[in-house]
Design a protein around this motif. Sequence first.
Motif, PDB file in Angstrom:
ATOM      1  N   THR A 113      -4.611 -21.230   4.463  1.00 46.78           N
ATOM      2  CA  THR A 113      -3.338 -20.971   3.543  1.00 46.78           C
ATOM      3  C   THR A 113      -2.107 -21.351   4.325  1.00 46.78           C
ATOM      4  O   THR A 113      -1.413 -20.713   5.165  1.00 46.78           O
ATOM      5  CB  THR A 113      -3.017 -19.679   3.200  1.00 46.78           C
ATOM      6  OG1 THR A 113      -4.545 -19.001   2.467  1.00 46.78           O
ATOM      7  CG2 THR A 113      -2.093 -19.129   2.181  1.00 46.78           C
ATOM      8  N   ILE A 114      -1.382 -22.479   3.810  1.00 49.20           N
ATOM      9  CA  ILE A 114      -0.287 -23.167   4.578  1.00 49.20           C
ATOM     10  C   ILE A 114       0.765 -23.329   3.433  1.00 49.20           C
ATOM     11  O   ILE A 114       0.536 -24.017   2.454  1.00 49.20           O
ATOM     12  CB  ILE A 114      -0.581 -24.457   5.230  1.00 49.20           C
ATOM     13  CG1 ILE A 114      -1.844 -24.406   6.012  1.00 49.20           C
ATOM     14  CG2 ILE A 114       0.475 -25.211   5.905  1.00 49.20           C
ATOM     15  CD1 ILE A 114      -2.447 -25.576   6.532  1.00 49.20           C
ATOM     16  N   ASN A 115       1.930 -22.731   3.833  1.00 55.71           N
ATOM     17  CA  ASN A 115       2.943 -22.627   2.885  1.00 55.71           C
ATOM     18  C   ASN A 115       2.771 -22.401   1.461  1.00 55.71           C
ATOM     19  O   ASN A 115       2.936 -23.232   0.429  1.00 55.71           O
ATOM     20  CB  ASN A 115       3.462 -24.166   2.894  1.00 55.71           C
ATOM     21  CG  ASN A 115       4.273 -24.390   4.321  1.00 55.71           C
ATOM     22  OD1 ASN A 115       4.513 -23.570   5.208  1.00 55.71           O
ATOM     23  ND2 ASN A 115       4.036 -25.876   4.765  1.00 55.71           N
ATOM     24  N   GLY A 116       1.936 -21.376   1.453  1.00 61.54           N
ATOM     25  CA  GLY A 116       1.380 -20.848   0.041  1.00 61.54           C
ATOM     26  C   GLY A 116       0.159 -21.443  -0.509  1.00 61.54           C
ATOM     27  O   GLY A 116      -0.007 -21.110  -1.716  1.00 61.54           O
ATOM     28  N   GLU A 117      -0.248 -22.348   0.135  1.00 65.83           N
ATOM     29  CA  GLU A 117      -1.219 -23.513  -0.540  1.00 65.83           C
ATOM     30  C   GLU A 117      -2.488 -23.270   0.322  1.00 65.83           C
ATOM     31  O   GLU A 117      -2.386 -23.580   1.506  1.00 65.83           O
ATOM     32  CB  GLU A 117      -0.726 -24.863  -0.432  1.00 65.83           C
ATOM     33  CG  GLU A 117      -0.966 -25.750  -1.902  1.00 65.83           C
ATOM     34  CD  GLU A 117      -0.435 -26.909  -1.759  1.00 65.83           C
ATOM     35  OE1 GLU A 117      -1.209 -27.915  -1.713  1.00 65.83           O
ATOM     36  OE2 GLU A 117       0.870 -27.185  -1.869  1.00 65.83           O
ATOM     37  N   LYS A 118      -3.651 -23.111  -0.283  1.00 63.46           N
ATOM     38  CA  LYS A 118      -5.028 -23.279   0.372  1.00 63.46           C
ATOM     39  C   LYS A 118      -5.453 -24.553   0.493  1.00 63.46           C
ATOM     40  O   LYS A 118      -5.563 -25.434  -0.403  1.00 63.46           O
ATOM     41  CB  LYS A 118      -6.132 -22.420  -0.382  1.00 63.46           C
ATOM     42  CG  LYS A 118      -5.807 -20.861  -0.394  1.00 63.46           C
ATOM     43  CD  LYS A 118      -7.158 -20.076  -0.745  1.00 63.46           C
ATOM     44  CE  LYS A 118      -6.582 -18.639  -0.656  1.00 63.46           C
ATOM     45  NZ  LYS A 118      -8.128 -17.811  -0.939  1.00 63.46           N
ATOM     46  N   LYS A 119      -5.827 -24.696   1.786  1.00 61.03           N
ATOM     47  CA  LYS A 119      -6.141 -26.183   2.137  1.00 61.03           C
ATOM     48  C   LYS A 119      -7.625 -26.107   2.752  1.00 61.03           C
ATOM     49  O   LYS A 119      -8.106 -25.153   3.844  1.00 61.03           O
ATOM     50  CB  LYS A 119      -5.021 -27.044   2.921  1.00 61.03           C
ATOM     51  CG  LYS A 119      -4.075 -27.152   2.414  1.00 61.03           C
ATOM     52  CD  LYS A 119      -3.040 -27.930   3.481  1.00 61.03           C
ATOM     53  CE  LYS A 119      -1.883 -28.209   2.851  1.00 61.03           C
ATOM     54  NZ  LYS A 119      -1.934 -29.183   1.735  1.00 61.03           N
ATOM     55  N   ASP A 120      -8.686 -26.916   2.321  1.00 62.02           N
ATOM     56  CA  ASP A 120      -9.974 -26.835   2.922  1.00 62.02           C
ATOM     57  C   ASP A 120     -10.255 -27.894   3.937  1.00 62.02           C
ATOM     58  O   ASP A 120      -9.882 -28.964   3.937  1.00 62.02           O
ATOM     59  CB  ASP A 120     -11.045 -27.089   1.820  1.00 62.02           C
ATOM     60  CG  ASP A 120     -10.965 -25.764   0.669  1.00 62.02           C
ATOM     61  OD1 ASP A 120     -10.800 -24.742   1.368  1.00 62.02           O
ATOM     62  OD2 ASP A 120     -11.157 -26.180  -0.283  1.00 62.02           O
ATOM     63  N   PHE A 121     -10.652 -27.526   5.207  1.00 65.60           N
ATOM     64  CA  PHE A 121     -10.994 -28.473   6.282  1.00 65.60           C
ATOM     65  C   PHE A 121     -12.370 -28.636   6.532  1.00 65.60           C
ATOM     66  O   PHE A 121     -13.067 -27.495   6.558  1.00 65.60           O
ATOM     67  CB  PHE A 121     -10.075 -28.345   7.583  1.00 65.60           C
ATOM     68  CG  PHE A 121      -8.613 -28.217   7.207  1.00 65.60           C
ATOM     69  CD1 PHE A 121      -7.866 -29.526   6.970  1.00 65.60           C
ATOM     70  CD2 PHE A 121      -7.885 -27.056   6.803  1.00 65.60           C
ATOM     71  CE1 PHE A 121      -6.306 -29.461   6.944  1.00 65.60           C
ATOM     72  CE2 PHE A 121      -6.382 -26.997   6.507  1.00 65.60           C
ATOM     73  CZ  PHE A 121      -5.810 -28.132   6.576  1.00 65.60           C
TER      74      PHE A 121
END
Length: 217
Positions: free
Chosen positions: A57-65
């Motif tokens: 969760t980066i800057n309020g956004e969920k990112k999948d890696f």
Amino acid sequence: MKPSSPSLVVNRRTFLKGLGTSAVAVASAQAGAMADEINKASGPGPQGPGPVPVTLTINGEKKDFQIEPRVTLLDALRNYGPLTGTKEVCDRATCGACSVLIDGKLTYSCMKLAIDAQGHEITTIEGLAQNGQLTPVQQAFIDCDALMCGFCTPGLVMATTALLAENPKPTEDQIKRACSGNLCRCGTYPHVIKAVQKASGQSVAETTTVIKYGSVA
């Protein structure tokens, strides 16, 4: 008088046998519950060495890696994000250029594995300004000319942002201590101090503070 039924006869041997069986059952249940708690506390087992799914969760956004477990949060941000505002300089937790906030706490992202940052709120320099509006700290850095070459600036902004979140009116000594983990080769520390004072609503000294690290022969 009718003799007692064999099934109702309780002697010392059957009593102890039943007691032992109950004790073993209770102990087994307790051991199983304890093992479950240990497994929960220790988290998932070994992963890798190949890429594994990681959600941040980066800057309020969920990112999948899909990254290897050895990848640091710094590398994940810069090379997979891509969020290059967080700088890679020493990669040894000595310069502070890679500083981010994790759950509001200042953290060197080069010393944090990305996989261990799951479930936490990560804020980078890109996440401070909202709708194009700079934060008071960012604006003060511009107003007080605290940028110089700018390479260390993101880390210093994150460090001073964390400081003001905990201490809205820091003294000059407290500002210096908060910035002590950030290396600026341009020597812009006096301007950084002024910027933090301005961002906190305090009066800014007119004269420049000179920081002496030793006498010159």
